[in-house]
Scaffold this motif. Structure first.
Motif, PDB file in Angstrom:
ATOM      1  N   SER A  32       0.826  -1.213   0.000  1.00  0.00           N
ATOM      2  CA  SER A  32       0.000   0.000   0.000  1.00  0.00           C
ATOM      3  C   SER A  32       0.856   1.257   0.000  1.00  0.00           C
ATOM      4  O   SER A  32       0.597   2.210  -0.756  1.00  0.00           O
ATOM      5  CB  SER A  32      -0.927  -0.017   1.217  1.00  0.00           C
ATOM      6  N   ILE A  33       1.902   1.266   0.824  1.00  0.00           N
ATOM      7  CA  ILE A  33       2.788   2.439   0.890  1.00  0.00           C
ATOM      8  C   ILE A  33       3.528   2.624  -0.434  1.00  0.00           C
ATOM      9  O   ILE A  33       3.712   3.758  -0.899  1.00  0.00           O
ATOM     10  CB  ILE A  33       3.776   2.304   2.065  1.00  0.00           C
ATOM     11  N   LYS A  34       3.958   1.536  -1.046  1.00  0.00           N
ATOM     12  CA  LYS A  34       4.644   1.633  -2.337  1.00  0.00           C
ATOM     13  C   LYS A  34       3.721   2.212  -3.406  1.00  0.00           C
ATOM     14  O   LYS A  34       4.156   3.005  -4.251  1.00  0.00           O
ATOM     15  CB  LYS A  34       5.160   0.260  -2.767  1.00  0.00           C
ATOM     16  N   ASN A  35       2.448   1.825  -3.377  1.00  0.00           N
ATOM     17  CA  ASN A  35       1.481   2.389  -4.338  1.00  0.00           C
ATOM     18  C   ASN A  35       1.279   3.880  -4.103  1.00  0.00           C
ATOM     19  O   ASN A  35       1.186   4.666  -5.054  1.00  0.00           O
ATOM     20  CB  ASN A  35       0.147   1.657  -4.219  1.00  0.00           C
ATOM     21  N   ILE A  36       1.210   4.263  -2.814  1.00  0.00           N
ATOM     22  CA  ILE A  36       1.077   5.684  -2.490  1.00  0.00           C
ATOM     23  C   ILE A  36       2.291   6.468  -2.974  1.00  0.00           C
ATOM     24  O   ILE A  36       2.167   7.577  -3.505  1.00  0.00           O
ATOM     25  CB  ILE A  36       0.866   5.863  -0.973  1.00  0.00           C
ATOM     26  N   GLU A  37       3.473   5.891  -2.808  1.00  0.00           N
ATOM     27  CA  GLU A  37       4.701   6.565  -3.262  1.00  0.00           C
ATOM     28  C   GLU A  37       4.679   6.782  -4.775  1.00  0.00           C
ATOM     29  O   GLU A  37       5.090   7.830  -5.265  1.00  0.00           O
ATOM     30  CB  GLU A  37       5.915   5.734  -2.874  1.00  0.00           C
ATOM     31  N   LYS A  38       4.174   5.796  -5.519  1.00  0.00           N
ATOM     32  CA  LYS A  38       4.069   5.947  -6.968  1.00  0.00           C
ATOM     33  C   LYS A  38       3.131   7.100  -7.327  1.00  0.00           C
ATOM     34  O   LYS A  38       3.415   7.895  -8.231  1.00  0.00           O
ATOM     35  CB  LYS A  38       3.560   4.650  -7.598  1.00  0.00           C
TER      36      LYS A  38
END
Length: 293
Positions: A32-38
């Protein structure tokens, strides 16, 4: 003995189940955090590409407003003092968020000005849904008109002229008109600013207005006042848009950095938890093997 082994096996199974659940939770959070970073990185890139165009529009609008002020400075134009004070505050913001405190600061400046004019008639026109919402919370009785659809694209003088026409259609006259907007200072800062607007009566009574070759037409002061209003709104929109895009780029940059820090933290936690699960499984295998000997 067999009962003790059974209890140990049950506790071990429950511990493994909790570890696996925790591991899945950490993995889900990490994704989830990686998607937010993208998303934040993409929004930062979009804001960066829009900033150069926004700055060009801001510089063009500032040229217009600077020439406008120069004319009234040479004409020695000043507001006419009246017994009954009536004020109009045009507060310029936009409809879009995710750009830090830019909307709250301009709303705060407008509220402070309303409080300064306590006892006088004060009408507020909000340009942009964000500032409309904030003004409506505390001074809904002062809000007389609002515009939306602001901030989606780089503002143009046509946009400002259309807003100006709608304001003039209200048919109200004010002794004091001020345009509040976020002035672009640098790539990392902006400043809530108020720009006063002269009405037709003040322009007509300018002591040095005769130095300009104007047609002998009674509508000239009114035309100049209408143009000045549209010009001030255009400058406010352009400056505010540049400030907003810059603030959004900085906000998304900070969000991306925070997401990167959280990814590092959760990656370490995930690896440690995974190692703990593997270690527990090995302990269980060794314990089971030794119990068979």
């Amino acid at each position: 003995m067999f009962s003790r082994l059974g209890n140990n096996a049950a506790r071990s199974a429950a511990l493994q189940s909790r570890n696996y659940a925790t591991l899945r939770d950490i993995e889900t959070r990490l994704k989830s955090i990686k998607n937010i970073e993208k998303i934040t990185n993409t929004m930062k890139i979009v804001a960066s590409t829009r900033l150069s165009k926004a700055e060009r529009a801001k510089n063009t609008a500032r040229t217009y407003i600077a020439n406008d002020r120069e004319v009234y400075s040479h004409a020695e134009t000043a507001p006419i003092e009246t017994e009954e004070k009536s004020n109009l505050l045009i507060v310029v913001s936009s409809d879009k968020g995710l750009c830090g405190s830019i909307h709250s600061q301009i709303a705060k400046a407008a509220r402070n000005r309303i409080n300064e004019l306590n006892g006088q008639k004060v009408d507020v026109i909000a340009i942009g849904d964000k500032v409309k919402t904030q003004i409506n919370r505390t001074h809904s009785e002062n809000l007389v008109l609002a515009f939306n659809g602001i901030g989606k694209e780089t503002p143009t003088f046509t946009d400002a002229a259309l807003i100006s026409d709608e304001i003039l259609k209200q048919g109200k006259e004010y002794s004091n008109v001020e345009v509040f907007y976020n002035k672009f200072v640098s790539g990392v800062s902006f400043e809530p600013t108020a720009n006063p607007i002269f009405d037709a009566a003040s322009i007509e009574q300018s002591p040095a207005l005769s130095q300009y070759e104007l047609d002998q037409d009674a509508k000239v002061p009114a035309t100049l006042a209408e143009y000045s209003l549209a010009n001030a709104i255009y400058s406010a929109l352009a400056d505010g848009y540049a400030s907003e895009v810059s603030a959004r780029r900085n906000a998304m940059d900070n969000a991306s950095k925070n997401a990167g820090d959280m990814i590092t933290k959760y990656s370490i936690l995930y690896n440690r938890t995974r190692q703990a699960v593997i270690t527990n499984e090995l302990v269980d295998i060794i314990t089971g093997a030794s119990s068979l000997d």
